[in-house]
Scaffold this active site. Structure first.
Site, PDB file in Angstrom:
ATOM      1  N   TYR A 115       0.819  -1.216   0.000  1.00 18.36           N
ATOM      2  CA  TYR A 115       0.000   0.000   0.000  1.00 18.36           C
ATOM      3  C   TYR A 115       0.851   1.264   0.000  1.00 18.36           C
ATOM      4  CZ  TYR A 115      -3.967  -2.965   1.337  1.00 18.36           C
ATOM      5  OH  TYR A 115      -4.940  -3.918   1.389  1.00 18.36           O
TER       6      TYR A 115
ATOM      7  N   CYS B 176       0.862  -4.823   6.084  1.00 19.06           N
ATOM      8  CA  CYS B 176      -0.590  -4.864   5.900  1.00 19.06           C
ATOM      9  C   CYS B 176      -1.226  -5.610   7.075  1.00 19.06           C
ATOM     10  CB  CYS B 176      -0.938  -5.569   4.594  1.00 19.06           C
ATOM     11  SG  CYS B 176      -0.095  -4.887   3.152  1.00 19.06           S
ATOM     12  N   MET B 177      -2.552  -5.764   7.018  1.00 12.28           N
ATOM     13  CA  MET B 177      -3.227  -6.428   8.129  1.00 12.28           C
ATOM     14  C   MET B 177      -2.751  -7.875   8.290  1.00 12.28           C
ATOM     15  SD  MET B 177      -7.291  -6.892   8.963  1.00 12.28           S
ATOM     16  CE  MET B 177      -7.654  -5.150   9.078  1.00 12.28           C
TER      17      MET B 177
END
Ligand SMILES: *Cc1c(COP(=O)(O)O)cnc(C)c1O
Length: 401
Positions: free
Chosen positions: A283, A330-331
């Site tokens: 991201y 990220c998650m």
């Protein structure tokens, strides 16, 4: 490089009741925590050797034993001779009883009058901070025909939990007169235990001793966490409340015996891809390749407790070498640059915390890179990660995520 057996189906029982090698237990997993029970037992011995004989070890196993998995860690600690346990929530104490712990369990945190029934019936020692709670415990103890042992926590300067000195003396005397109650313990907690300058401990000691002198009929005194226990022999009293050191990590500014890390976090690489010069990853495309690159996808993310602050700042071990984390965490996953390590493929092991070959990443290192403390790194590890408890590579217990 590694052969991956087919994934287990949901119906297949985990091999938690019999020994199986670590490799089998971890083979078909994205990511997992290895809990080294042999190292844990060795740390109990090492910490104990730093204390005078007769000083009890109170194992602090709050917050799921700092992420290590309380149901696996606590029975192993009991087997290693720990005299008492401490947690912060009543529900955590109940979990220890369910895991088969029989030694005394002390709740350090706030409890409610509504907790009295389960506390008394499960022989859980509460830290009492009000006469209301004392009365509720007394009524339950009388009704159940049992004794409720309680501790009192003095606020000696941290100004977090506990009762101011004069009020603590009053409350102790009121509790002593209640039927079914035994005031067993008097405690406090240091504000600057692991600061470079821990001289405020002297001031807190003076406050505590004043109260203890007035309440000299309370038999059990405890004031020290890992750092205070190891730095301050005069603060050990009857028992020391040790958490971090049992997991093999020394607090800052704390000399101590050699300890062995208990917790490792590992994952299997999910994917390997090429990134052309100028292309970005993850991201925001915050990292861009400046040469033809290869990146590996590690299936662990901030939802697992792996700090988002490690994006473009952390390292993991692959093939026994350090590889930089690239792009944002990220998650559920993050990427590492493996351009310098030939032959890496899907299914290879990545070590986020722990050793691989001669290389090791410690909780202290991760904490430093993430701008936090080792306690935070360990305690943040989330339930999705299975805990695989082993001794010398023989799996004793698996706590599924
Ligand atoms: C968490 C805690 C401890 C244990 O601290 P470590 O630094 O992990 O040894 C001891 N006492 C209290 C009151 C705590 O909250």
């Amino acid at each position: 490089m590694t052969h991956i057996p087919p994934p287990r189906t949901h119906d297949e029982p985990a091999p938690d009741d019999h020994l199986s090698p670590l490799l089998t237990a971890t083979a078909a997993r994205n990511a997992w925590i290895e809990v080294d029970l042999e190292a844990l037992a060795a740390n109990v011995g090492s910490v104990r050797s730093a204390l005078e004989p007769g000083v009890e070890l109170i194992a602090v196993v709050k917050a799921n034993a700092y992420g290590a998995g309380a149901p696996a860690v606590a029975p192993a600690l009991e087997a290693a001779g720990i005299e008492r346990f401490a947690v912060v929530w009543v529900s955590e104490a109940m979990a220890l009883r369910r895991a088969g712990v029989t030694r005394p369990v002390l709740v350090l945190g706030h409890a409610f009058a509504g907790d009295a029934a389960v506390a008394v019936s499960n022989d859980i020692t509460l830290t009492v901070d009000s006469l209301d709670l004392g009365r509720a415990l007394s009524a339950e103890a009388v009704a159940q025909g049992r004794t409720a042992r309680v501790h009192l926590h003095v606020d000696s300067g941290l100004h977090r939990e506990g009762i101011a000195p004069a009020a603590a003396i009053d409350l102790a005397r009121q509790l002593r007169d209640l039927p079914g109650i035994v005031v067993e313990g008097l405690s406090t907690h240091m504000a600057n235990a692991d600061e470079p300058d821990d001289s405020f401990t002297d001031a807190q000691r003076a406050v505590f001793l004043d109260v203890a002198r007035e309440l000299n009929w309370i038999p059990y005194r405890h004031t020290a966490n890992s750092a205070t226990a190891l730095r301050r022999s005069e603060m050990r009293f009857d028992g020391v409340r040790v958490g971090l050191a049992l997991l093999g990590v020394l607090p800052p500014n704390t000399p101590g015996p050699p300890l062995r890390p208990v917790v490792a976090l590992k994952a299997h690489i999910a994917r390997v891809t090429n990134v052309a010069p100028g292309e970005g990853v993850s991201y925001g495309l915050t990292w861009r390749a400046d040469r033809p690159s290869r990146v590996a996808l590690v299936p662990v993310g901030y939802a697992d407790g792996w700090p988002r602050h490690l994006g473009n700042a952390g390292e993991v071990l692959i093939g026994g070498q350090r590889c930089p984390m690239v792009g944002r965490v990220c998650m559920d996953q993050f990427l590492v640059d493996i351009t310098n390590i030939p032959g890496v493929s899907e299914g290879d092991e990545a070590v986020l915390l722990g050793a691989q070959g001669d290389a090791r990443i410690t909780a202290d290192e991760v904490a430093e890179r993430a701008g936090t403390i080792a306690w935070d790194i360990l305690a943040s590890l989330q339930a999705r990660l299975p805990r695989i408890a082993h001794r010398a590579g023989n799996v004793e217990r698996i706590i599924e995520g």
